[in-house]
Enzyme design. Structure first.
Site, PDB file in Angstrom:
ATOM      1  CG  HIS A  39      -1.888  -1.020   1.381  1.00  0.00           C
ATOM      2  ND1 HIS A  39      -1.812  -1.987   2.359  1.00  0.00           N
ATOM      3  CD2 HIS A  39      -3.003  -1.281   0.671  1.00  0.00           C
ATOM      4  CE1 HIS A  39      -2.857  -2.806   2.238  1.00  0.00           C
ATOM      5  NE2 HIS A  39      -3.587  -2.403   1.226  1.00  0.00           N
ATOM      6  CE  LYS A 151      -2.245  -9.407  -2.610  1.00  0.00           C
ATOM      7  NZ  LYS A 151      -3.429 -10.295  -2.594  1.00  0.00           N
ATOM      8  CB  SER A 187      -1.892 -10.205   1.015  1.00  0.00           C
ATOM      9  OG  SER A 187      -3.230 -10.339   1.448  1.00  0.00           O
TER      10      SER A 187
END
Ligand code: PAF
Length: 283
Positions: A39, A151, A187
């Site tokens: 992120h 992703k 993730s």
């Protein structure tokens, strides 16, 4: 530098209107929080390419199925704020569910076709929830550019199609997958893995790398898909293979031959955790 927090969609929209009137560009990074380096890469890109970088944090209930992890999805607003301030974000937009979906809310956006393939087969309604919330975020933040990680490749394709179909004036920026040293794609859900399952999970990356080599050397897509399924299936920690194969990166349909670009994509259950990963091979 001061980072503003906005919780009210109306104030977010007024702020964005004012910024755009001043001629400033706005970069939006939509997230569900529990931020990791993947992120933060998107945030840094948004900061570098725009006058103002807005990061939204909203765990969107409508993209989770009834038996999925909505209630246990990791939430850490305070930790996220610290990371965002350090990454140079200007505005954090963190609305609550009541202001996003008030009493009587009845609209949705559905991107047919692309939404029904790959993950869509196992998560019915997921991409409708994603497209609807991203549309709402675009309407509230009015970004010049929006940043998404590859992703979630299918999510990117669904949103690209929505932007095109609905004549939205936002530019979607695809950003690379950020990986751990052993190749594991970052993730927020990786934290659900036990130590043993975490140690086994890089089989996904290794399978993608070998499959990419096979594609580059001209092996037909169906033989590569077969190899991927056999390799993943030989790892005891992989409880279920939802899909593993070679797909057309535009249509997300299964590929047969070896010509053109290929998307190698995988969704597996490791322990109790659903993991996805992919690799784009341009030939
Ligand atoms: O990728 C995500 O985190 C979510 O699907 C998104 C784009 C923030 C929409 O809720």
């Amino acid at each position: 530098m001061f980072m503003e927090t906005i919780r009210n969609p109306r104030i977010m929209k007024e702020t964005s209107k004012r910024l755009l009137m001043q001629g400033r560009s706005i970069g939006l990074v939509p997230t569900m929080g529990a931020l990791h380096s993947g992120h933060l890469f998107l945030v840094k890109e948004a900061v570098a390419e725009n006058d103002i970088a807005v990061v939204s944090i909203f765990v969107n209930p409508t993209q989770f199925g009834p038996n999925e992890d909505f209630s246990k999805y990791p939430r850490d607003l305070e930790g996220d704020m610290e990371k965002l301030a350090a990454a140079g974000a200007h505005i954090v937009f963190a609305p609550d569910a009541g202001s996003m979906y008030p009493e009587g809310f009845s609209s949705s956006v559905e991107v047919k076709g692309l939404s029904d393939k790959l993950c869509g087969r196992f998560r019915p309604g997921h991409f409708k929830g994603v497209a609807t919330v991203v549309n709402k975020l675009f309407n509230m933040v009015m970004p010049t550019r929006a940043y998404f990680g590859q992703k979630d490749f299918q999510q990117i394709r669904v949103i690209e199609r929505m932007i095109l179909d609905l004549n939205m004036g936002v530019e979607l920026i695809r950003c690379p997958i950020i990986r751990e040293q052993d190749g594991m794609a970052l993730s927020s859900r990786n934290r659900y893995l036990s130590d043993g399952d975490r140690a086994s999970a890089p089989i996904i990356y290794r399978t993608l790398c070998s499959a990419a080599e096979m594609i580059r050397s001209g092996t037909a897509a169906d033989a590569v898909a077969d190899f991927m399924n056999r390799t993943l299936g030989s790892e005891p920690a992989v409880r279920e293979i939802q899909y593993a194969g070679v797909y057309d990166p535009q249509t997300l349909d299964e590929k047969k031959g070896s010509s053109g670009a290929s998307l190698l994509a995988v969704a597996v259950i490791v322990g109790n955790t659903r993991l996805i990963d992919n690799m784009l091979v341009e030939v």
